[in-house]
Design a protein around this motif. Structure first.
Motif, mmCIF file in Angstrom:
data_model
loop_
_atom_site.group_PDB
_atom_site.id
_atom_site.type_symbol
_atom_site.label_atom_id
_atom_site.label_comp_id
_atom_site.label_asym_id
_atom_site.label_seq_id
_atom_site.Cartn_x
_atom_site.Cartn_y
_atom_site.Cartn_z
ATOM 1 N N GLY A 165 0.819 -1.359 0.133
ATOM 2 C CA GLY A 165 0.004 -0.020 -0.122
ATOM 3 C C GLY A 165 0.854 1.181 -0.109
ATOM 4 O O GLY A 165 0.219 2.298 -0.098
ATOM 5 N N GLY A 166 2.330 1.212 0.075
ATOM 6 C CA GLY A 166 3.009 2.536 -0.084
ATOM 7 C C GLY A 166 3.330 2.786 -1.395
ATOM 8 O O GLY A 166 3.177 2.026 -2.340
ATOM 9 N N ASN A 167 3.622 3.979 -1.473
ATOM 10 C CA ASN A 167 3.789 4.809 -2.809
ATOM 11 C C ASN A 167 4.889 5.864 -2.524
ATOM 12 O O ASN A 167 4.522 6.890 -1.930
ATOM 13 C CB ASN A 167 2.614 4.981 -3.272
ATOM 14 C CG ASN A 167 2.998 5.768 -4.915
ATOM 15 O OD1 ASN A 167 3.477 6.762 -4.928
ATOM 16 N ND2 ASN A 167 2.233 4.884 -5.730
ATOM 17 N N SER A 168 6.110 5.833 -3.115
ATOM 18 C CA SER A 168 7.122 6.690 -2.928
ATOM 19 C C SER A 168 6.961 8.254 -3.314
ATOM 20 O O SER A 168 6.917 9.238 -2.811
ATOM 21 C CB SER A 168 8.379 6.492 -3.560
ATOM 22 O OG SER A 168 8.450 6.162 -4.816
ATOM 23 N N GLN A 169 6.280 8.256 -4.602
ATOM 24 C CA GLN A 169 5.803 9.556 -5.083
ATOM 25 C C GLN A 169 4.585 10.123 -4.538
ATOM 26 O O GLN A 169 4.515 11.386 -4.070
ATOM 27 C CB GLN A 169 5.343 9.315 -6.531
ATOM 28 C CG GLN A 169 6.701 9.217 -7.661
ATOM 29 C CD GLN A 169 7.743 10.042 -7.395
ATOM 30 O OE1 GLN A 169 7.416 11.453 -7.453
ATOM 31 N NE2 GLN A 169 8.965 9.799 -7.086
ATOM 32 N N GLN A 170 3.649 9.241 -3.922
ATOM 33 C CA GLN A 170 2.559 9.813 -3.141
ATOM 34 C C GLN A 170 3.010 10.284 -1.859
ATOM 35 O O GLN A 170 2.440 11.209 -1.353
ATOM 36 C CB GLN A 170 1.445 8.714 -2.972
ATOM 37 C CG GLN A 170 0.101 9.068 -2.475
ATOM 38 C CD GLN A 170 -0.666 7.799 -2.319
ATOM 39 O OE1 GLN A 170 -0.419 6.611 -1.832
ATOM 40 N NE2 GLN A 170 -1.846 7.918 -2.734
#
Length: 211
Positions: A165-170
């Motif tokens: 569920g992680g997202n670096s750009q988010q």
């Protein structure tokens, strides 16, 4: 208003307790060691009124039911992680092979995106700051110039984005759009490690340069 940082649980997750002159208090992220936290609250003669979760990873929720049951208070979590609170396969305790799977009963209040929240005499502004997890929330107490940021922003670092569920750009967008727009003197209370400030991270956080 006063507050205290109390590292709790297997990963020494920062729990924060904020209290007013009447000794009413908010509890953020009771990550474990429920008996010790309860003893401290009672020793300080505090009156808990709510548990607020920045997100529902296992290391932030371990003492939720202990504290909720002892004081009869409600629990708040973002809608995108309401199920995580009750499901060890979602909150990470299965992924990290914990000997004891960690979960809690369902939250009493489900939070949505940006909103104002009033609990007794406490006034908070909620920022939905996903990226470390989809339901991460940062709680801004404007009168105190403090933001409880969970695992979104740390001193000299940012939260992990490689978990489910992680997202670096988010995550970077959340930090820039919501946290770095706060006054530079705002104190940042992270989920792990020491407190910092918005100005300090704007000037020196290497993960934020060049975004």
């Amino acid at each position: 208003m006063e507050w205290k940082q109390i590292p709790l649980g297997p990963l020494q997750t920062n729990c924060y307790v904020f209290w007013n002159d009447n000794k009413d208090c908010l509890i953020f992220d009771p990550g474990g060691s429920g008996d010790a936290l309860i003893r401290w609250l009672e020793k300080e003669d505090l009156n808990p009124v709510a548990i607020l979760l920045t997100h529902a990873h296992f290391d932030h929720i371990g003492a939720v039911d202990d504290v909720r049951d002892r004081f009869g208070i409600p629990v708040y979590v973002h809608e995108k992680e309401a199920q995580w609170l009750i499901d060890p396969s979602l909150n990470g305790s299965v992924l990290f092979m914990m000997e004891e799977k960690i979960s809690a009963r369902a939250a009493d209040y489900i939070l949505t995106d940006e909103q104002k929240l009033v609990i007794g005499s406490f006034h908070l502004t909620l920022f939905h700051t996903p990226g470390h997890s989809p339901g991460s929330i940062s709680y801004y107490l404007g009168d105190e110039h403090v933001v409880v940021a969970g695992d979104t922003l740390f001193m000299g670092s940012i939260g992990r984005s490689d978990l489910p569920g992680g997202n670096s750009q988010q995550l970077l967008a959340s930090i820039h759009d919501h946290l770095l727009t706060l006054p530079e003197e705002t104190i940042v209370l992270p989920g792990h490690g020491p407190e910092t400030s918005i100005g300090h991270e704007m000037d020196g956080n290497p993960f934020l340069n060049g975004y």
